[in-house]
Design a protein around this motif. Sequence first.
Motif, PDB file in Angstrom:
ATOM      1  N   SER A 112       0.853  -1.194   0.000  1.00  0.00           N
ATOM      2  CA  SER A 112       0.000   0.000   0.000  1.00  0.00           C
ATOM      3  C   SER A 112       0.889   1.244   0.000  1.00  0.00           C
ATOM      4  CB  SER A 112      -0.899   0.013   1.235  1.00  0.00           C
ATOM      5  OG  SER A 112      -0.126   0.305   2.387  1.00  0.00           O
ATOM      6  N   ILE A 113       0.247   2.365  -0.271  1.00  0.00           N
ATOM      7  CA  ILE A 113       0.964   3.637  -0.264  1.00  0.00           C
ATOM      8  C   ILE A 113       1.580   3.870   1.116  1.00  0.00           C
ATOM      9  CG2 ILE A 113       0.438   6.123  -0.318  1.00  0.00           C
ATOM     10  CD1 ILE A 113      -1.565   5.063  -2.689  1.00  0.00           C
ATOM     11  N   GLU A 114       0.793   3.592   2.148  1.00  0.00           N
ATOM     12  CA  GLU A 114       1.321   3.831   3.499  1.00  0.00           C
ATOM     13  C   GLU A 114       2.486   2.901   3.833  1.00  0.00           C
ATOM     14  OE1 GLU A 114      -1.254   5.602   6.126  1.00  0.00           O
ATOM     15  OE2 GLU A 114      -0.582   4.498   7.884  1.00  0.00           O
ATOM     16  N   GLU A 115       2.376   1.641   3.364  1.00  0.00           N
ATOM     17  CA  GLU A 115       3.501   0.710   3.608  1.00  0.00           C
ATOM     18  C   GLU A 115       4.759   1.190   2.888  1.00  0.00           C
ATOM     19  OE1 GLU A 115       0.948  -3.411   4.295  1.00  0.00           O
ATOM     20  OE2 GLU A 115       1.353  -2.728   2.243  1.00  0.00           O
ATOM     21  N   ASN A 116       4.595   1.726   1.685  1.00  0.00           N
ATOM     22  CA  ASN A 116       5.752   2.278   0.977  1.00  0.00           C
ATOM     23  C   ASN A 116       6.377   3.417   1.780  1.00  0.00           C
ATOM     24  OD1 ASN A 116       6.495   1.582  -2.103  1.00  0.00           O
ATOM     25  ND2 ASN A 116       4.363   1.006  -1.716  1.00  0.00           N
ATOM     26  N   LEU A 117       5.540   4.270   2.337  1.00  0.00           N
ATOM     27  CA  LEU A 117       6.081   5.388   3.126  1.00  0.00           C
ATOM     28  C   LEU A 117       6.813   4.871   4.357  1.00  0.00           C
ATOM     29  CD1 LEU A 117       3.169   7.997   2.940  1.00  0.00           C
ATOM     30  CD2 LEU A 117       5.384   8.096   1.774  1.00  0.00           C
ATOM     31  N   ARG A 118       6.227   3.864   5.001  1.00  0.00           N
ATOM     32  CA  ARG A 118       6.879   3.311   6.205  1.00  0.00           C
ATOM     33  C   ARG A 118       8.249   2.716   5.871  1.00  0.00           C
ATOM     34  NH1 ARG A 118       4.132   3.682  10.578  1.00  0.00           N
ATOM     35  NH2 ARG A 118       1.891   4.022  10.396  1.00  0.00           N
ATOM     36  N   LEU A 119       8.358   2.127   4.681  1.00  0.00           N
ATOM     37  CA  LEU A 119       9.658   1.566   4.293  1.00  0.00           C
ATOM     38  C   LEU A 119      10.718   2.664   4.193  1.00  0.00           C
ATOM     39  CD1 LEU A 119       8.703  -1.135   1.674  1.00  0.00           C
ATOM     40  CD2 LEU A 119       9.795  -1.477   3.893  1.00  0.00           C
ATOM     41  N   GLY A 120      10.289   3.865   3.832  1.00  0.00           N
ATOM     42  CA  GLY A 120      11.239   4.990   3.768  1.00  0.00           C
ATOM     43  C   GLY A 120      11.769   5.362   5.146  1.00  0.00           C
ATOM     44  N   MET A 126       9.114  10.456  -3.928  1.00  0.00           N
ATOM     45  CA  MET A 126       9.716  11.605  -3.239  1.00  0.00           C
ATOM     46  C   MET A 126       9.328  11.611  -1.763  1.00  0.00           C
ATOM     47  SD  MET A 126       9.214  14.492  -6.188  1.00  0.00           S
ATOM     48  CE  MET A 126       9.425  15.849  -5.086  1.00  0.00           C
ATOM     49  N   ALA A 127       8.040  11.336  -1.508  1.00  0.00           N
ATOM     50  CA  ALA A 127       7.566  11.328  -0.114  1.00  0.00           C
ATOM     51  C   ALA A 127       8.285  10.231   0.670  1.00  0.00           C
ATOM     52  CB  ALA A 127       6.046  11.116  -0.079  1.00  0.00           C
ATOM     53  N   ARG A 128       8.494   9.084   0.023  1.00  0.00           N
ATOM     54  CA  ARG A 128       9.184   7.974   0.701  1.00  0.00           C
ATOM     55  C   ARG A 128      10.627   8.366   1.038  1.00  0.00           C
ATOM     56  NH1 ARG A 128      10.036   2.596  -2.647  1.00  0.00           N
ATOM     57  NH2 ARG A 128      11.247   4.122  -3.804  1.00  0.00           N
ATOM     58  N   ALA A 129      11.304   9.020   0.079  1.00  0.00           N
ATOM     59  CA  ALA A 129      12.691   9.436   0.350  1.00  0.00           C
ATOM     60  C   ALA A 129      12.737  10.438   1.509  1.00  0.00           C
ATOM     61  CB  ALA A 129      13.324  10.030  -0.912  1.00  0.00           C
TER      62      ALA A 129
END
Length: 237
Positions: free
Chosen positions: A94-102, A147-150
């Motif tokens: 999910s989008i949120e999981e991608n962000l958490r990975l960052g 970009m948000a993840r980075a």
Amino acid sequence: MALLEVEDLRVAYGKIEAVKGISFAVEAGEVVTLIGTNGAGKTTTLRTLSGLLKPATGKISFDGQPLDGVGAHKIVAMGLAHSPEGRRIFPRLSIEENLRLGAFLRKDPAGVADDIGSAYERFPILGERRRQAAGTLSGGEQQMLAMARALMSRPKLLMLDEPSMGLSPIMMQKIMSTIGELKAQGTTILLVEQNAQAALSLADHGHVMETGSITLSGTGEELMHDESVRKAYLGED
Ligand code: ATP
């Protein structure tokens, strides 16, 4: 001392020398851009700074520390984040999981939650679709996510590799104006772009790369008005 200092960096793939002894610096708070055609060595440079490729020779110092032999995870922990070419989001997560990975190296859950909230404020579409698979986002939205993840690692330096690649003109403008906002908030950015016009208009300093070497350097303004740059990269006769 600049936040990032690169001195006589050489990187080779076997016998092919992709980066042939480049030097440049990024001061805290600046946007610096590397422009140049396909194959000039820009991506190779960013991948080397991230610790994904090993330089043949040269010195890299970041935040006063040498990066020689430092692994990619440690480099993220030191504050250098990379949003790679082609975005490389995880499409099934999910989008949120991608962000958490960052934020995988962070040990401050409350800060991470705050930063996820900030990402959704900056990019409302990511918030609206936070539970959906990231692969369902459009190309431009995936770029926002990359970009948000980075940014989730709270980097001292954010490296963006061709954020405008493959985007519609409207999406490209949105991404470029986001980079402008990040700059206004004091984020230090190293931006690789084929869209020289957009990159130079944002950049404090720029370097033109051609077949592994830096052939011209100047302020964004100087390069934008340079005749050879206008001819080669800005599509003018
Ligand atoms: P692009 O915008 O197309 O990514 P670039 O300026 O980022 O261009 P690089 O991707 O860094 O350029 O490529 C620099 C040179 O290194 C090119 O000649 C390329 O073919 C070569 N190269 C890149 N990756 C590899 C690899 N894994 N193995 C061998 N050669 C490579």
